[in-house]
Design an enzyme around this catalytic site. Structure first.
Site, PDB file in Angstrom:
ATOM      1  N   GLU A  13       0.812  -1.219   0.000  1.00  0.00           N
ATOM      2  CA  GLU A  13       0.000   0.000   0.000  1.00  0.00           C
ATOM      3  C   GLU A  13       0.853   1.281   0.000  1.00  0.00           C
ATOM      4  O   GLU A  13       0.401   2.316   0.495  1.00  0.00           O
ATOM      5  CB  GLU A  13      -0.948   0.013   1.212  1.00  0.00           C
ATOM      6  CG  GLU A  13      -1.945  -1.148   1.219  1.00  0.00           C
ATOM      7  CD  GLU A  13      -2.992  -1.057   0.098  1.00  0.00           C
ATOM      8  OE1 GLU A  13      -3.040  -1.975  -0.731  1.00  0.00           O
ATOM      9  OE2 GLU A  13      -3.703  -0.042   0.050  1.00  0.00           O
ATOM     10  N   ILE A  14       2.061   1.206  -0.562  1.00  0.00           N
ATOM     11  CA  ILE A  14       2.896   2.408  -0.568  1.00  0.00           C
ATOM     12  C   ILE A  14       2.964   3.077  -1.942  1.00  0.00           C
ATOM     13  O   ILE A  14       3.590   4.094  -2.123  1.00  0.00           O
ATOM     14  CB  ILE A  14       4.326   2.108  -0.047  1.00  0.00           C
ATOM     15  CG1 ILE A  14       4.966   0.919  -0.803  1.00  0.00           C
ATOM     16  CG2 ILE A  14       4.300   1.781   1.427  1.00  0.00           C
ATOM     17  CD1 ILE A  14       5.899   1.334  -1.846  1.00  0.00           C
ATOM     18  N   LYS A  38       1.975  -8.532 -12.985  1.00  0.00           N
ATOM     19  CA  LYS A  38       1.820  -8.720 -11.532  1.00  0.00           C
ATOM     20  C   LYS A  38       1.576 -10.202 -11.326  1.00  0.00           C
ATOM     21  O   LYS A  38       0.423 -10.654 -11.305  1.00  0.00           O
ATOM     22  CB  LYS A  38       0.640  -7.897 -11.002  1.00  0.00           C
ATOM     23  CG  LYS A  38       0.330  -8.133  -9.520  1.00  0.00           C
ATOM     24  CD  LYS A  38       0.946  -7.132  -8.604  1.00  0.00           C
ATOM     25  CE  LYS A  38       0.500  -7.369  -7.140  1.00  0.00           C
ATOM     26  NZ  LYS A  38       0.923  -6.318  -6.225  1.00  0.00           N
ATOM     27  N   ARG A  59      -8.562  -0.812 -15.690  1.00  0.00           N
ATOM     28  CA  ARG A  59      -9.750   0.074 -15.696  1.00  0.00           C
ATOM     29  C   ARG A  59      -9.393   1.518 -15.386  1.00  0.00           C
ATOM     30  O   ARG A  59      -9.993   2.438 -15.910  1.00  0.00           O
ATOM     31  CB  ARG A  59     -10.754  -0.398 -14.645  1.00  0.00           C
ATOM     32  CG  ARG A  59     -11.176  -1.812 -14.819  1.00  0.00           C
ATOM     33  CD  ARG A  59     -12.574  -1.964 -15.377  1.00  0.00           C
ATOM     34  NE  ARG A  59     -13.017  -3.323 -15.062  1.00  0.00           N
ATOM     35  CZ  ARG A  59     -13.852  -3.584 -14.051  1.00  0.00           C
ATOM     36  NH1 ARG A  59     -14.379  -2.628 -13.361  1.00  0.00           N
ATOM     37  NH2 ARG A  59     -14.183  -4.828 -13.780  1.00  0.00           N
ATOM     38  N   GLU A 111       5.524  -6.152 -10.937  1.00  0.00           N
ATOM     39  CA  GLU A 111       5.180  -5.632  -9.606  1.00  0.00           C
ATOM     40  C   GLU A 111       5.079  -6.750  -8.588  1.00  0.00           C
ATOM     41  O   GLU A 111       4.409  -7.763  -8.816  1.00  0.00           O
ATOM     42  CB  GLU A 111       3.862  -4.859  -9.633  1.00  0.00           C
ATOM     43  CG  GLU A 111       3.582  -4.231  -8.273  1.00  0.00           C
ATOM     44  CD  GLU A 111       2.191  -3.667  -8.084  1.00  0.00           C
ATOM     45  OE1 GLU A 111       1.466  -3.472  -9.082  1.00  0.00           O
ATOM     46  OE2 GLU A 111       1.832  -3.430  -6.910  1.00  0.00           O
ATOM     47  N   LEU A 206      -1.356  12.902  -4.823  1.00  0.00           N
ATOM     48  CA  LEU A 206      -2.404  13.418  -5.716  1.00  0.00           C
ATOM     49  C   LEU A 206      -3.734  13.516  -4.987  1.00  0.00           C
ATOM     50  O   LEU A 206      -4.065  12.658  -4.167  1.00  0.00           O
ATOM     51  CB  LEU A 206      -2.561  12.474  -6.917  1.00  0.00           C
ATOM     52  CG  LEU A 206      -1.331  12.297  -7.811  1.00  0.00           C
ATOM     53  CD1 LEU A 206      -1.532  11.120  -8.741  1.00  0.00           C
ATOM     54  CD2 LEU A 206      -1.044  13.578  -8.580  1.00  0.00           C
TER      55      LEU A 206
HETATM   56  N1  LIG Z   1       0.875   9.491  -5.281  1.00  0.00           N
HETATM   57  C1  LIG Z   1      -0.319   9.110  -4.789  1.00  0.00           C
HETATM   58  N2  LIG Z   1      -1.280  10.043  -4.536  1.00  0.00           N
HETATM   59  C2  LIG Z   1      -2.480   9.684  -4.036  1.00  0.00           C
HETATM   60  N3  LIG Z   1      -2.843   8.402  -3.747  1.00  0.00           N
HETATM   61  C3  LIG Z   1      -1.898   7.447  -3.987  1.00  0.00           C
HETATM   62  C4  LIG Z   1      -0.617   7.741  -4.506  1.00  0.00           C
HETATM   63  N4  LIG Z   1       0.074   6.582  -4.617  1.00  0.00           N
HETATM   64  C5  LIG Z   1      -0.749   5.607  -4.193  1.00  0.00           C
HETATM   65  N5  LIG Z   1      -1.945   6.121  -3.820  1.00  0.00           N
HETATM   66  C6  LIG Z   1      -3.083   5.358  -3.293  1.00  0.00           C
HETATM   67  O1  LIG Z   1      -2.608   4.596  -2.190  1.00  0.00           O
HETATM   68  C7  LIG Z   1      -3.194   3.275  -2.210  1.00  0.00           C
HETATM   69  C8  LIG Z   1      -2.068   2.240  -2.333  1.00  0.00           C
HETATM   70  O2  LIG Z   1      -1.399   2.444  -3.556  1.00  0.00           O
HETATM   71  P1  LIG Z   1      -0.971   1.171  -4.429  1.00  0.00           P
HETATM   72  O3  LIG Z   1      -2.153   0.292  -4.670  1.00  0.00           O
HETATM   73  O4  LIG Z   1      -0.252   1.697  -5.627  1.00  0.00           O
HETATM   74  O5  LIG Z   1       0.024   0.456  -3.413  1.00  0.00           O
HETATM   75  P2  LIG Z   1       0.889  -0.852  -3.671  1.00  0.00           P
HETATM   76  O6  LIG Z   1       2.217  -0.611  -3.077  1.00  0.00           O
HETATM   77  O7  LIG Z   1       0.829  -1.193  -5.123  1.00  0.00           O
HETATM   78  O8  LIG Z   1       0.101  -1.955  -2.824  1.00  0.00           O
HETATM   79  P3  LIG Z   1       0.216  -3.566  -2.939  1.00  0.00           P
HETATM   80  O9  LIG Z   1       1.292  -3.969  -2.010  1.00  0.00           O
HETATM   81  O10 LIG Z   1      -1.147  -4.033  -2.546  1.00  0.00           O
HETATM   82  O11 LIG Z   1       0.528  -3.882  -4.369  1.00  0.00           O
HETATM   83  C9  LIG Z   1      -4.138   3.257  -3.406  1.00  0.00           C
HETATM   84  O12 LIG Z   1      -5.442   3.607  -2.967  1.00  0.00           O
HETATM   85  C10 LIG Z   1      -3.610   4.350  -4.303  1.00  0.00           C
HETATM   86  O13 LIG Z   1      -4.598   4.932  -5.147  1.00  0.00           O
HETATM   87  C1  LIG Z   2      -3.110  -7.404   0.316  1.00  0.00           C
HETATM   88  C2  LIG Z   2      -2.004  -6.408   0.032  1.00  0.00           C
HETATM   89  N1  LIG Z   2      -2.604  -5.232  -0.609  1.00  0.00           N
HETATM   90  C3  LIG Z   2      -0.945  -6.992  -0.883  1.00  0.00           C
HETATM   91  N2  LIG Z   2      -1.532  -7.412  -2.127  1.00  0.00           N
HETATM   92  C4  LIG Z   2      -0.175  -8.134  -0.258  1.00  0.00           C
HETATM   93  C5  LIG Z   2       0.718  -7.639   0.846  1.00  0.00           C
HETATM   94  C6  LIG Z   2       1.528  -8.740   1.485  1.00  0.00           C
HETATM   95  C7  LIG Z   2       2.272  -8.214   2.708  1.00  0.00           C
HETATM   96  C8  LIG Z   2       2.917  -9.316   3.511  1.00  0.00           C
HETATM   97  C9  LIG Z   2       3.622  -8.740   4.729  1.00  0.00           C
HETATM   98  O1  LIG Z   2       4.605  -7.970   4.556  1.00  0.00           O
HETATM   99  O2  LIG Z   2       3.134  -8.964   5.856  1.00  0.00           O
HETATM  100 MG   LIG Z   3       0.063  -2.827  -6.063  1.00  0.00          MG
END
Ligand SMILES: Nc1ncnc2c1ncn2[C@@H]1O[C@H](COP(=O)(O)OP(=O)(O)OP(=O)(O)O)[C@@H](O)[C@H]1O
Ligand SMILES: C[C@H](N)[C@H](N)CCCCCC(=O)O
Ligand SMILES: [Mg+2]
Length: 238
Positions: A13-14, A38, A59, A111, A206
């Site tokens: 979620e980063i 992915k 989407r 990813e 954003l």
């Molecule tokens: N620069 C940004 N500005 C605003 N919102 C963001 C930004 N980057 C990410 N987000 C939001 O933060 C949330 C997490 O982002 P994202 O899904 O890209 O994380 P991730 O690292 O791909 O997570 P995962 O480990 O699940 O793959 C999403 O709701 C996304 O829309």
């Molecule tokens: C569900 C989440 N958004 C990711 N797809 C998976 C994240 C795995 C994290 C595992 C961990 O570090 O504990």
């Molecule tokens: Mg992701």
């Protein structure tokens, strides 16, 4: 033969998906054929039906992705989601698909699910980790990090883990950056200095993440010379 890049992060979620989208759109603007992959994914999108990244890429960002391989509904670590869904993640199959993709695209952005130290499956009596795949198949990685308080420790420990696992980090991409925050400004320079890695992107926080916003950021990333910098680090010509 194309080049794979593993888009990892300091955790889940980063912003790996958002940052990957920007890089993909930018490299496509430069005329490159970009694949987004992915392979291991957990969790559903807000529609409660689609898998999270597939929904996002296709989407929202409107970026075609290679059909994923191990998409699992439980929003958990892959090893647990696999156990609960009776899925057997096979790294060799992921590698085969990645090889297939690199024969068709100039750049393949792969990813990860969560961060690097995330288990996929059991292998020879131990957990086979995301980092094992990245190392075993020699995929260079980009580390995506938040810019806020806490980012220093998360980035430094992730990089130390990557080094210990024999993973090549190409550079850093900072996400959710807020210009007006001194912590954010200082985090970018401090982390880059501590890790001696190039800053390959600084993506702002954003108000809303849409395809249009992503396109704007992709163009800005190109104009900042960051796309060129990434390709130079990779040794890939446009
Ligand atoms: N620069 C940004 N500005 C605003 N919102 C963001 C930004 N980057 C990410 N987000 C939001 O933060 C949330 C997490 O982002 P994202 O899904 O890209 O994380 P991730 O690292 O791909 O997570 P995962 O480990 O699940 O793959 C999403 O709701 C996304 O829309
Ligand atoms: C569900 C989440 N958004 C990711 N797809 C998976 C994240 C795995 C994290 C595992 C961990 O570090 O504990
Ligand atoms: Mg992701």
């Amino acid at each position: 033969m194309g080049q794979a890049i593993f888009m990892t992060g300091t955790g889940t979620e980063i912003g790996k998906t958002v940052v990957t989208s920007i890089v993909a759109l930018a490299l496509e603007r430069l005329g490159m054929k970009v694949g987004v992959f992915k392979p291991v994914q957990t969790g559903l999108a807000e529609d409660g039906v689609s898998f999270a990244e597939q929904y996002w890429y296709e989407r929202v960002a409107k970026i075609p992705t290679s059909e994923g391989m191990y998409y699992m509904e439980p929003a958990m670590s892959p090893h647990l989601a696999a156990k609960l869904t009776g899925t057997s993640i096979e790294p060799e199959r992921v590698a085969e698909r990645l090889e297939w993709l690199t024969q068709r695209y100039d750049v393949v952005l792969v990813e990860g699910a969560g961060g690097l130290a995330v288990p996929w499956c059991e292998r020879d009596g131990r957990w086979y980790m995301t980092s094992d795949f990245v190392r075993d198949y020699e995929v260079p990685a980009i580390l995506v990090s938040l810019s806020s308080l806490g980012a220093i420790h998360h980035a430094v420990t992730t990089a130390a883990y990557a080094d210990a696992q024999g993973i090549r980090l190409l550079g850093l991409m900072f996400n959710q950056f807020q210009e007006q925050e001194i912590i954010h400004q200082n985090n970018v320079e401090t982390i880059a200095a501590l890790l001696r890695l190039p800053v390959l992107a600084v993506v702002p926080l954003l108000p809303a993440v849409s395809r249009r916003e992503l396109e704007t950021l992709a163009q800005r990333w190109i104009e900042q010379g960051k796309a060129k910098q990434l390709l130079e680090v990779l040794g890939v010509g446009v």
